[in-house]
Scaffold this active site. Structure first.
Site, PDB file in Angstrom:
ATOM      1  N   HIS A  57       0.657  -1.117   0.049  1.00  0.00           N
ATOM      2  CA  HIS A  57      -0.065   0.151  -0.029  1.00  0.00           C
ATOM      3  C   HIS A  57       0.662   1.249   0.082  1.00  0.00           C
ATOM      4  O   HIS A  57       0.230   2.288  -0.310  1.00  0.00           O
ATOM      5  CB  HIS A  57      -0.959   0.058   1.220  1.00  0.00           C
ATOM      6  CG  HIS A  57      -1.931   0.916   1.223  1.00  0.00           C
ATOM      7  ND1 HIS A  57      -2.786   1.040   0.184  1.00  0.00           N
ATOM      8  CD2 HIS A  57      -2.417   1.834   1.970  1.00  0.00           C
ATOM      9  CE1 HIS A  57      -3.849   2.021   0.510  1.00  0.00           C
ATOM     10  NE2 HIS A  57      -3.345   2.769   1.758  1.00  0.00           N
ATOM     11  N   TRP A  58       2.163   1.167   0.359  1.00  0.00           N
ATOM     12  CA  TRP A  58       2.952   2.313   0.395  1.00  0.00           C
ATOM     13  C   TRP A  58       3.948   2.254  -0.703  1.00  0.00           C
ATOM     14  O   TRP A  58       5.267   2.188  -0.517  1.00  0.00           O
ATOM     15  CB  TRP A  58       3.539   2.236   1.925  1.00  0.00           C
ATOM     16  CG  TRP A  58       2.894   2.639   3.029  1.00  0.00           C
ATOM     17  CD1 TRP A  58       1.713   3.151   3.061  1.00  0.00           C
ATOM     18  CD2 TRP A  58       3.035   2.449   4.477  1.00  0.00           C
ATOM     19  NE1 TRP A  58       1.098   3.480   4.415  1.00  0.00           N
ATOM     20  CE2 TRP A  58       1.921   2.956   5.122  1.00  0.00           C
ATOM     21  CE3 TRP A  58       4.191   1.596   5.018  1.00  0.00           C
ATOM     22  CZ2 TRP A  58       2.042   2.653   6.294  1.00  0.00           C
ATOM     23  CZ3 TRP A  58       4.116   1.804   6.368  1.00  0.00           C
ATOM     24  CH2 TRP A  58       3.097   2.184   7.190  1.00  0.00           C
TER      25      TRP A  58
END
Length: 281
Positions: free
Chosen positions: A261-262
Site C-alpha cells: 500500500h505504500w
C-alpha cells in the site's frame, strides 16, 4: 539547488475551523503531498523518503490534514470536508494551482478536488487510492484485510497492533520495523482527540461518504493523471486504479510488482523518478 533550498521547515497556518501543520521544502511548482489514514499517520512519516528528493525540483508541501499529526482534530461541528480544507489551505498559501500527490485517503482528497475544483489542480497523482465506487475496496466487495487491521489499530493503538498495521501495509517486511511500529503507536497515543474523532464516525447509523456520490464523474477530471498502485496492496486492491484509469481521459497507470500500500516508501527511488518526470512533462 542549494542545501538551504531543500531544507525541510515546519510551519503552521490557520484556515477556517482548523490550525494546519505542514512541512515545506524546495522551490518551484507547488507539489502537495497528502497522507493516508491510519493512527499515527502524518505528512512527514508518509512521505519521508520523498520530500527531499522532490524538493530538488519543486516546492514540496507535506500536509497534516485535520485529525492527523500536529493539525487540529475534526468534530461534528467542524465537519470532515478535506477537499474544502485543502482549497482553504491553498488559498491561505497563495497557491493558485498545484500538483496533488495523494496516498490512500489522500488520494480520495486529491481525486475529489480534481473533480470539484479542476481549476486548482495541475496534476493528479495517486497511490493506493480507492475509486469513488462503493464495494470496490476489494474485487469481491466489502472490507479488505488491511482495512480490518487499520480499524482495529484505531481502537487499540498498541505497539503490537501497530506492528500488524505496518506489516499489512508493506510487501517488503523489512520496512515494517519495530521502530516504525513504536513511532506510529507513540504518535497516535499522543493525540487521543484524533483517535476519538476517527472512532466517533462509526457511532450510530452508518453515514454515507460524500466521496461515493462522485461516482460517474471521474471522466470530468481534466488534470493529467497518474495512478500508481502496488500489485500486492492488501488495503486497497489495484482494481481501483484500473477503474480510474479507464475513466479519466488523460491518465495512465503504473502497477508495481512486489509492492504493498505504500508505493512511495517501498519503491521510493522509482516513485520519485515517476512523479518528477510526470510533473515536468
Amino acid at each position: 539547488m542549494t542545501d538551504t533550498e531543500t531544507t525541510q521547515v515546519d510551519r503552521f497556518v490557520d484556515v477556517p475551523n482548523f490550525r494546519i501543520h505542514y512541512v515545506e521544502a524546495g522551490t518551484g511548482h507547488p507539489v502537495v503531498l497528502l497522507h493516508g489514514s491510519g493512527p499515527g499517520a502524518t505528512g512527514l512519516t508518509n512521505f519521508a523518503p520523498n520530500i527531499g528528493a522532490l524538493a530538488k525540483k519543486f516546492r514540496v508541501i507535506a500536509v497534516d490534514m485535520p485529525g492527523w499529526g500536529e493539525s487540529d482534530t475534526q468534530t461534528e461541528e467542524t465537519g470532515r470536508d478535506h477537499p474544502k480544507v485543502l482549497i482553504d489551505f491553498l488559498d491561505k498559501l497563495g497557491i493558485e494551482k498545484a500538483a496533488l500527490v495523494g496516498n490512500s485517503m489522500g488520494g480520495v482528497t486529491s481525486i475529489s478536488t480534481a473533480i470539484l475544483h479542476p481549476e486548482r489542480v495541475s496534476h493528479l497523482i495517486t497511490m493506493g487510492a480507492p475509486a469513488p465506487l462503493q464495494g470496490i475496496f476489494s474485487p469481491g466487495g466489502g472490507i479488505t484485510e488491511g482495512l480490518k487491521v487499520l480499524l482495529h489499530a484505531y481502537r487499540e493503538p498498541t505497539p503490537e497492533n501497530m506492528k500488524r498495521l505496518v506489516q499489512v501495509m508493506c510487501f517488503d517486511q523489512t520496512v515494517a520495523t519495530d521502530e516504525l511500529a513504536a513511532a506510529r503507536s507513540a504518535a497516535a497515543l499522543a493525540r487521543p482527540d484524533h483517535l476519538e474523532s476517527w472512532n466517533s464516525q462509526f457511532n450510530g447509523p452508518p453515514k454515507p461518504s460524500p466521496y461515493w456520490h462522485l461516482a460517474g464523474r471521474e471522466a470530468t477530471i481534466t488534470a493529467p493523471s497518474l495512478m500508481i498502485h502496488g500489485r500486492d496492496d492488501r488495503v486497497v486492491h489495484y482494481e481501483n486504479s484500473l477503474h480510474l484509469v479507464a475513466r479519466i481521459p488523460n491518465s495512465r497507470m503504473v502497477l508495481l510488482n512486489r509492492c504493498g500500500h505504500w508505493a512511495q516508501i517501498e519503491h521510493a527511488a522509482e516513485f520519485n523518478r515517476l512523479v518528477s518526470a510526470f510533473i515536468e512533462q
